[in-house]
Write an enzyme that holds these catalytic residues in place. Structure first.
Site, PDB file in Angstrom:
ATOM      1  CD  GLU A   1      21.480 -32.418 -13.176  1.00  0.00           C
ATOM      2  OE1 GLU A   1      22.549 -31.946 -13.650  1.00  0.00           O
ATOM      3  OE2 GLU A   1      20.875 -32.377 -12.031  1.00  0.00           O
TER       4      GLU A   1
ATOM      5  CE  LYS B   1      23.379 -28.374 -13.834  1.00  0.00           C
ATOM      6  NZ  LYS B   1      23.614 -29.361 -12.983  1.00  0.00           N
TER       7      LYS B   1
ATOM      8  CB  CYS C   1      20.224 -29.205 -11.432  1.00  0.00           C
ATOM      9  SG  CYS C   1      20.460 -29.460  -9.610  1.00  0.00           S
TER      10      CYS C   1
ATOM     11  CB  SER D   1      19.037 -30.792  -5.593  1.00  0.00           C
ATOM     12  OG  SER D   1      19.145 -30.035  -4.612  1.00  0.00           O
TER      13      SER D   1
ATOM     14  NE  ARG E   1      -7.105   8.709   3.921  1.00  0.00           N
ATOM     15  CZ  ARG E   1      -8.161   8.381   2.832  1.00  0.00           C
ATOM     16  NH1 ARG E   1      -9.429   8.743   3.542  1.00  0.00           N
ATOM     17  NH2 ARG E   1      -7.865   7.590   2.328  1.00  0.00           N
TER      18      ARG E   1
ATOM     19  N   GLY F   1     -16.095   6.860  10.225  1.00  0.00           N
ATOM     20  CA  GLY F   1     -17.136   5.627   9.998  1.00  0.00           C
ATOM     21  C   GLY F   1     -16.163   4.538   8.860  1.00  0.00           C
TER      22      GLY F   1
ATOM     23  CB  SER G   1     -17.652   1.760   4.454  1.00  0.00           C
ATOM     24  OG  SER G   1     -16.633   2.226   3.569  1.00  0.00           O
ATOM     25  N   GLY G   2     -15.085  -0.304   5.043  1.00  0.00           N
ATOM     26  CA  GLY G   2     -14.598  -1.712   4.258  1.00  0.00           C
ATOM     27  C   GLY G   2     -13.945  -1.071   3.272  1.00  0.00           C
ATOM     28  N   GLY G   3     -14.283   0.187   2.492  1.00  0.00           N
ATOM     29  CA  GLY G   3     -13.871   0.660   1.100  1.00  0.00           C
ATOM     30  C   GLY G   3     -12.574   1.568   1.697  1.00  0.00           C
ATOM     31  CG  LEU G   4     -10.807   3.843  -1.557  1.00  0.00           C
ATOM     32  CD1 LEU G   4     -10.495   4.663  -2.649  1.00  0.00           C
ATOM     33  CD2 LEU G   4      -9.334   3.384  -1.311  1.00  0.00           C
ATOM     34  CG  ASP G   5     -15.120   5.877   3.903  1.00  0.00           C
ATOM     35  OD1 ASP G   5     -14.559   6.676   3.033  1.00  0.00           O
ATOM     36  OD2 ASP G   5     -16.475   5.415   3.847  1.00  0.00           O
TER      37      ASP G   5
END
Length: 356
Positions: A46, A115, A171, A198, A338, A350, A352-356
């Site tokens: 500035e 400004k 600024c 600043s 759930r 179980g 699995s790493g998915g939506l389970d």
């Protein structure tokens, strides 16, 4: 510019208060360095052509004339440079004085952005010297150019690089509740530059860093912030040349107390994708009354930013352990909900790493 990456630089040239000729030379030398480094956009501090802390010298015709001569010098010295540069200077318009960002390329003024929000608290007295940006832009003659757009909120759109559009604020504009960059992003700006002066206080750098990264996240944009350096420190104020480059909430590069150039690359293609995906801003059609165009020579962009080979895995053990605990907690809470919803008394789970 390969695959949408645009090289962006922040610069803090050496400065002498009210020595506009010296500051002009330091400015165009830094522009040449940025061009040599491959930068396509450069943001400077500035009021860099005069110095921010000139005080009541801003009332003097001699200083204002020297600032205009300094801008002429920079334009003449950089007429062959392609880097789009935002530099700071005071400018008289209709006998009002404005704190401005002048956007230049190839020896031509693309536009002037005054400004909007002027700080007038603590160590800041800008309303003593400057007027805030007028509500509407206008065209005016400047340094031999017949028509130069003067006004806040301008968007500078690249004609031959899809998605690349620039906006600039100064600024305090970022610290205000309604930064001009919000409307610029809505009008299509994917990279916002901030010319700043600043001063540094204990802890202020962290707050400044948060502001820049959060603004880039909210606006799905690249944000380049360049603050004034040690040449301003002639009184009890200290200026640390804080430079920051952020993209969509991620801090890409940072430097303090060093001056010189800070470079990184903004992935404009990704930003446009995120805007389409979230429909938060869109790609923007621009503001017809406040839009200028420029062009760039297309070529490969050398990446200097860090690209993690495992972006979803924290590097440090402590952070990695915390991430794993959070994943387990989230999965457990989801399973708990759930089971409560179905009224199940027993369950075989179980994973699995998915939506389970």
């Amino acid at each position: 510019m390969k695959d949408g990456f645009i090289s962006v630089a922040c610069g803090a040239p050496k400065l002498r208060l009210a020595d506009c000729a010296y500051n002009a030379e330091q400015t165009f030398q830094m522009m040449r360095s940025a061009e040599k480094a491959g930068a396509k956009v450069l943001v400077l501090p500035e009021l860099g052509l005069t110095g921010y802390t000139c005080g009541d010298l801003f009332y003097q015709d001699a200083l204002l004339r020297e600032a205009e001569e300094a801008l002429k010098t920079v334009l003449a010295a950089t007429r062959n440079l392609e880097v789009v540069t935002a530099l700071g200077m005071p400018l008289r318009v209709h006998n009002e004085l404005y704190n401005c960002a002048v956007i230049i390329q190839k020896g031509k003024i693309l536009g002037v952005v005054p400004k909007t929000h002027l700080p007038n608290y603590g160590e800041f007295y800008e309303k003593r010297w400057f007027a805030p940006a007028p509500p509407e832009p206008e065209s005016l003659p400047l340094l031999g150019q017949e028509f130069v757009t003067f006004g806040a909120g301008q968007v500078f759109r690249c004609e031959n690089v899809p998605g690349l559009a620039l906006g600039f604020e100064i600024c305090e504009d970022l610290w205000a509740p309604d930064p001009p960059s919000v409307q610029m992003a809505r009008d299509g700006a994917t990279i916002v530059g901030n010319l700043s002066a600043s001063n540094d206080l204990v802890g202020k750098d962290a707050y400044r860093r948060q502001l820049v990264t959060m603004q880039s996240a909210k606006l799905l944009c690249g944000y380049a912030y360049s603050s004034a350096g040690a040449g301003e420190s002639t009184s009890d104020l200290v200026f640390g040349a804080h430079q920051l480059i952020a993209e969509d909430g991620t801090l890409l590069a940072e430097r303090r107390f060093e001056g010189g150039l800070l470079l990184s690359e903004i992935d404009v293609q990704r930003l446009c994708y995120e805007r389409r995906r979230t429909q938060a801003l869109g790609e923007g059609t621009g503001n017809d009354g406040c839009e200028e165009t420029f062009s760039l020579t297309e070529g490969r962009t050398k990446l200097t930013r860090c690209v993690s080979p495992m972006p979803f895995v924290p590097e440090g053990k402590e952070d990695r352990d915390a991430r794993c605990r959070e994943i387990l907690l989230l999965a457990s809470l989801g399973l708990k909900q759930r089971l409560e919803h179905t009224g199940a008394k027993t369950a075989v789970v179980g994973l699995s790493g998915g939506l389970d």
